[in-house]
Design a protein around this motif. Structure first.
Motif, PDB file in Angstrom:
ATOM      1  N   PHE A  32     -62.546 -99.782  60.048  1.00  0.00           N
ATOM      2  CA  PHE A  32     -61.746-100.861  59.471  1.00  0.00           C
ATOM      3  C   PHE A  32     -61.238-101.821  60.548  1.00  0.00           C
ATOM      4  CE2 PHE A  32     -61.643 -98.076  55.864  1.00  0.00           C
ATOM      5  CZ  PHE A  32     -61.499 -98.928  54.778  1.00  0.00           C
ATOM      6  N   LYS A  33     -61.172-103.070  60.173  1.00  0.00           N
ATOM      7  CA  LYS A  33     -60.550-104.093  60.996  1.00  0.00           C
ATOM      8  C   LYS A  33     -59.504-104.768  60.129  1.00  0.00           C
ATOM      9  CE  LYS A  33     -61.604-107.942  64.123  1.00  0.00           C
ATOM     10  NZ  LYS A  33     -62.674-108.869  64.626  1.00  0.00           N
ATOM     11  N   GLU A  34     -58.306-104.156  60.132  1.00  0.00           N
ATOM     12  CA  GLU A  34     -57.231-104.599  59.262  1.00  0.00           C
ATOM     13  C   GLU A  34     -55.909-104.617  60.027  1.00  0.00           C
ATOM     14  OE1 GLU A  34     -57.144-105.888  56.477  1.00  0.00           O
ATOM     15  OE2 GLU A  34     -58.550-105.051  55.033  1.00  0.00           O
ATOM     16  N   SER A  35     -54.945-105.353  59.494  1.00  0.00           N
ATOM     17  CA  SER A  35     -53.606-105.383  60.077  1.00  0.00           C
ATOM     18  C   SER A  35     -52.874-104.075  59.759  1.00  0.00           C
ATOM     19  CB  SER A  35     -52.817-106.566  59.515  1.00  0.00           C
ATOM     20  OG  SER A  35     -52.583-106.380  58.127  1.00  0.00           O
ATOM     21  N   LYS A  36     -51.834-103.783  60.535  1.00  0.00           N
ATOM     22  CA  LYS A  36     -51.035-102.585  60.292  1.00  0.00           C
ATOM     23  C   LYS A  36     -50.371-102.644  58.913  1.00  0.00           C
ATOM     24  CE  LYS A  36     -49.963-101.519  65.132  1.00  0.00           C
ATOM     25  NZ  LYS A  36     -48.875-101.335  66.138  1.00  0.00           N
ATOM     26  N   HIS A  81     -67.590-104.834  59.684  1.00  0.00           N
ATOM     27  CA  HIS A  81     -66.333-104.088  59.550  1.00  0.00           C
ATOM     28  C   HIS A  81     -65.974-103.896  58.082  1.00  0.00           C
ATOM     29  CE1 HIS A  81     -65.429-104.376  63.838  1.00  0.00           C
ATOM     30  NE2 HIS A  81     -65.789-105.640  63.791  1.00  0.00           N
ATOM     31  N   LYS A  82     -65.114-102.911  57.857  1.00  0.00           N
ATOM     32  CA  LYS A  82     -64.609-102.649  56.519  1.00  0.00           C
ATOM     33  C   LYS A  82     -63.277-103.374  56.315  1.00  0.00           C
ATOM     34  CE  LYS A  82     -66.604 -98.012  56.058  1.00  0.00           C
ATOM     35  NZ  LYS A  82     -66.291 -96.566  55.838  1.00  0.00           N
ATOM     36  N   PHE A  97     -61.595 -95.021  42.167  1.00  0.00           N
ATOM     37  CA  PHE A  97     -62.138 -96.364  42.361  1.00  0.00           C
ATOM     38  C   PHE A  97     -62.064 -96.738  43.839  1.00  0.00           C
ATOM     39  CE2 PHE A  97     -60.205 -96.413  38.064  1.00  0.00           C
ATOM     40  CZ  PHE A  97     -61.364 -96.587  37.325  1.00  0.00           C
ATOM     41  N   SER A  98     -63.151 -97.308  44.359  1.00  0.00           N
ATOM     42  CA  SER A  98     -63.181 -97.714  45.762  1.00  0.00           C
ATOM     43  C   SER A  98     -62.215 -98.872  46.008  1.00  0.00           C
ATOM     44  CB  SER A  98     -64.603 -98.139  46.157  1.00  0.00           C
ATOM     45  OG  SER A  98     -64.617 -98.679  47.464  1.00  0.00           O
ATOM     46  N   ILE A  99     -61.502 -98.812  47.128  1.00  0.00           N
ATOM     47  CA  ILE A  99     -60.615 -99.919  47.504  1.00  0.00           C
ATOM     48  C   ILE A  99     -61.025-100.472  48.875  1.00  0.00           C
ATOM     49  CG2 ILE A  99     -58.642 -99.200  46.112  1.00  0.00           C
ATOM     50  CD1 ILE A  99     -57.393 -98.002  48.649  1.00  0.00           C
ATOM     51  N   GLU A 100     -62.300-100.367  49.184  1.00  0.00           N
ATOM     52  CA  GLU A 100     -62.796-100.942  50.430  1.00  0.00           C
ATOM     53  C   GLU A 100     -64.069-101.732  50.186  1.00  0.00           C
ATOM     54  OE1 GLU A 100     -65.654 -97.852  52.680  1.00  0.00           O
ATOM     55  OE2 GLU A 100     -63.557 -97.206  52.700  1.00  0.00           O
ATOM     56  N   ARG A 101     -64.375-102.659  51.088  1.00  0.00           N
ATOM     57  CA  ARG A 101     -65.594-103.453  51.016  1.00  0.00           C
ATOM     58  C   ARG A 101     -66.047-103.785  52.437  1.00  0.00           C
ATOM     59  NH1 ARG A 101     -61.556-107.431  50.504  1.00  0.00           N
ATOM     60  NH2 ARG A 101     -61.871-109.208  51.923  1.00  0.00           N
ATOM     61  N   MET A 102     -67.318-104.090  52.565  1.00  0.00           N
ATOM     62  CA  MET A 102     -67.851-104.471  53.870  1.00  0.00           C
ATOM     63  C   MET A 102     -67.708-105.979  54.057  1.00  0.00           C
ATOM     64  SD  MET A 102     -68.783-101.808  55.511  1.00  0.00           S
ATOM     65  CE  MET A 102     -69.590-102.677  56.872  1.00  0.00           C
TER      66      MET A 102
END
Length: 212
Positions: A126-130, A159-160, A150-155
């Motif tokens: 993942f490349k996300e903020s804190k 990065h995710k 249910f998925s809560i991620e995407r490409m």
């Protein structure tokens, strides 16, 4: 009715419409055995103000059609039923259920904290903020073998990213990809059952909190 629906919902996440039809007919037949039919019809009519509200929520995808039908049929079977002196409303079962559903939030957080303490890299890829990672920890978890979730991620490129968009309970497919961040597909009828039992034994929790 709620017990049977809860068992089916936990096993299959789909409740046949015939269950609601059968108990809807039972609700109608029961009216003819009331001592005061007019009073009974008035009470049911008042309870049915719940119907357009839950149907609207269903159309927006916050819960499934079976959840909406369970509340509508319940309003016909046991309008404002309670053994306690606390106030109840047509929305009491639903509000009690939602209150118990909020317990899933701290459960998700505890699950994620324990995973991190066990040195699991739950945010791998993942490349996300804190801030967004913290939100994800409240509303989901990284599942090794998702089921009824249910998925809560995407490409996004290599990065995710987290995807917090609403998942329509009736049309969104369940996630079956391993090691994916998911939010649980909650068997809401189970919480509705708990909410109704609390209504019978105690009344409306939220109204009681505010002193009504």
């Amino acid at each position: 009715m709620l017990a049977v629906a809860s068992i089916i919902d936990i096993k299959n996440r789909e409740v046949p419409d015939m269950l609601w039809i059968v108990f809807g007919v039972v609700a109608v037949v029961m009216i003819f055995f009331e001592d005061d039919m007019i009073e009974s019809l008035t009470l049911i009519a008042f309870s049915m103000i719940l119907a357009p509200f839950v149907l609207l929520i269903w159309r927006f995808g916050f819960f499934g059609g079976a959840d909406a039908l369970s509340l509508i049929v319940l309003a016909g079977l046991a309008p404002l039923a309670t053994l306690d002196t606390n106030v109840v409303t047509p929305f009491t079962t639903f509000s009690n259920a939602v209150l118990f559903m909020t317990l899933l939030v701290p459960i998700n957080l505890v699950r994620n904290v324990f995973a991190m303490l066990s040195h699991e890299n739950i945010f791998y890829g993942f490349k996300e903020s804190k801030f967004r990672k913290m939100i994800a920890m409240f509303f989901g978890f990284r599942s090794k073998n998702p089921k009824f979730s249910f998925s809560i991620e995407r490409m996004e490129g290599s990065h995710k990213k987290f995807d917090f968009s609403l998942h329509h309970a009736d049309t969104e497919p369940f996630c079956n990809s391993p090691k994916t961040w998911v939010t649980p597909g909650v068997p809401l009828i189970l919480f509705i059952t708990v909410g109704f039992v609390i209504q019978i034994l105690f009344g409306d929790i939220i109204l009681a909190i505010f002193g009504f």
